[in-house]
Scaffold this motif. Structure first.
Motif: not given
Length: 489
Positions: A102, A106, A281, A296, A300-301, A304
């Protein structure tokens, strides 16, 4: 010495060779290589050594060190983006592999876009699954037996952990003291966080990575304890760049977050605090491509996923969060404008921060997207003479800079690949200035009134809704209750 010749498109594998921390001098080594090529050795220096590492603290340091090794590897992996990834000396599980994929896919989004690459489905971290007999079974990628059979003769156990194991431990509570390492980058956002924590009575250490004079001066201005961490990229990376390696933006906040998590465990403190706001975000919308988010790993992604992973796998009582996540860029600007303590010290100008050094003569270049956005965001909340004094000029009265501000407004261009706010925020800020006599006759504000504002719905230009405080965040509940009213005022 290897006679390896780097040929970007012929590289087959990227290797995570080993990592280690010398507890006596606080220097971590992160070692990588392509195929059978020379080792690329990065060092990260943690002041405060020697560190006494025993039991659960030693295990947590080992977990944090490996996490840093894996995330920091993005700086080197991107040089060739080979089809195979190998992890030597220790193994990872499926959860860790998923997090890394991830982050890499990203976090390298802008890099992939600029280099014409599609990384989706291309980046696969090999992982091991425990079998009933306790031996690993390969996941995606090569099949790995028990990691003990894979340790190369040169791969020595880390000083922190005392050995390699086949599965990462679950994070346990370490009894960390209530104290925050607060990342400072020299800009307005981290200074807002520092002052908010000060007002809430949270003990904190202002922390940064590298030898920036600008950040050091800003940190000194806080009059709080400071921690300056060192990071030296492998010199071989620059050799690879000269030989045709892929180059471009990496998720540097992810790397810095991993460095600060390891620092927090070494220091025995329970919080790592960043200052990424809600706007981080959202990326740039590229016609024919979709959303590409330059920042990125400030979003928030990432926060978290990374924060939850750290609590599960490094230390259950270590909290990683962004204090400003519930705020928009404009709300942060409003907070910053409440004090002039840092007017002569802060800088968000990206031209002042370079991988090979900085140019601190002028804190604001006045022509980059960060200068444009910070000027525009502060303008509605700050007396004009004060703002012009900070920048040394009125950026909105320079017709030659229309293109730069158009990109912020997402007018005839997409949002810049920079850490700037959303287009809606820029449009609302400009509309606010358009109604004020002291601003409305400046060249770019007058142009906005004349050419751009008539094309926009008035309901979409209201600034008040963008100042609302809310949304998902990881700020500890008790702290957030203390700060919410102050942020909303």
């Amino acid at each position: 010495m290897s006679d390896f010749k780097f040929q970007r498109d012929e590289v087959a594998a990227f290797r995570f060779v080993r990592c280690g921390l010398d507890a006596q001098n606080g220097v971590a080594q992160l070692v990588y290589a392509f195929d059978d090529g020379p080792e690329l050795i990065e060092t990260v220096t943690f002041p405060g050594a020697p560190f006494a590492l025993e039991g659960s603290r030693a295990a947590a340091v080992e977990q944090a060190l490996r996490l840093l090794h894996l995330i920091a590897g993005v700086s080197y992996y991107k040089a060739a983006v080979p089809p195979e990834i190998r992890i030597e000396g220790y193994s990872i599980d499926a959860e860790t592999a998923a997090l890394l994929e991830t982050i890499y896919v990203n976090g390298l989004g802008e890099f992939a876009y600029r280099n014409g690459l599609n990384l989706h489905g291309r980046i696969k971290f090999p992982y091991a699954l425990p079998s009933p007999a306790g031996r690993g079974v390969g996941g995606e990628g090569p099949e790995y037996p028990d990691v003990g059979a894979r340790v190369e003769p040169s791969a020595q156990p880390s000083a922190a952990g005392g050995g390699f194991d086949s599965q990462w431990e679950r994070g346990s509570k370490l009894g960390l003291r209530h104290h925050a390492l607060v990342a400072i980058g020299g800009g307005k956002d981290s200074l807002v966080s520092i002052e908010a924590l000060r007002s809430a009575g949270v003990d904190q250490t202002v922390t940064w990575i590298g030898n920036s004079q600008l950040i050091a001066a800003c940190a000194a201005r806080t009059e709080l304890p400071t921690l300056n961490l060192g990071r030296a990229l492998a010199s071989g990376l620059f050799d690879l760049n000269r030989q045709g390696a892929y180059n471009g933006h990496i998720p540097v906040t992810a790397v810095n977050s991993a460095i600060l998590v390891l620092a927090a465990v070494l220091q025995g403190v329970d919080q790592v605090v960043f200052s990424n706001e809600r706007s981080a975000s959202y990326g740039s919308i590229i016609p024919g491509t979709g959303e590409v988010n330059h920042q990125w790993s400030k979003g928030w992604q990432f926060e978290q996923a990374f924060g939850e992973y750290v609590q599960r796998r490094v230390a259950a009582d270590l909290r990683y969060y962004s204090l400003l996540r519930p705020l928009s860029e404009l709300a942060v600007a409003r907070q910053f404008a409440k004090t002039d303590r840092y007017d002569a010290h802060f800088s968000s100008c990206n031209r002042n921060f370079h991988i090979l050094g900085e140019r601190p003569v002028n804190r604001w270049c006045g022509v980059c997207p960060k200068c444009h956005f910070v000027f525009l965001a502060l303008a509605p909340f700050m007396p004009k003479p004060r703002l012009v004094g900070i920048f040394g000029r009125n950026l909105l009265d320079d017709a030659a800079q229309a293109g730069g501000f158009d990109a912020l407004l997402e007018f005839q261009d997409h949002k810049p690949f920079e850490c700037v706010g959303e287009g809606q925020e820029s449009r609302a800020a400009m509309a606010a200035l358009a109604s004020r006599p002291e601003w409305k006759e400046d060249a770019l504000v007058a142009r906005f009134i004349r050419e751009i504002q008539p094309q926009l719905a008035a309901s979409e230009l209201e600034i008040a809704p963008l100042l609302d405080i809310g949304g998902e965040h990881r700020v500890p509940a008790a702290l957030w209750e203390q700060l919410r009213a102050n942020f909303a005022a």
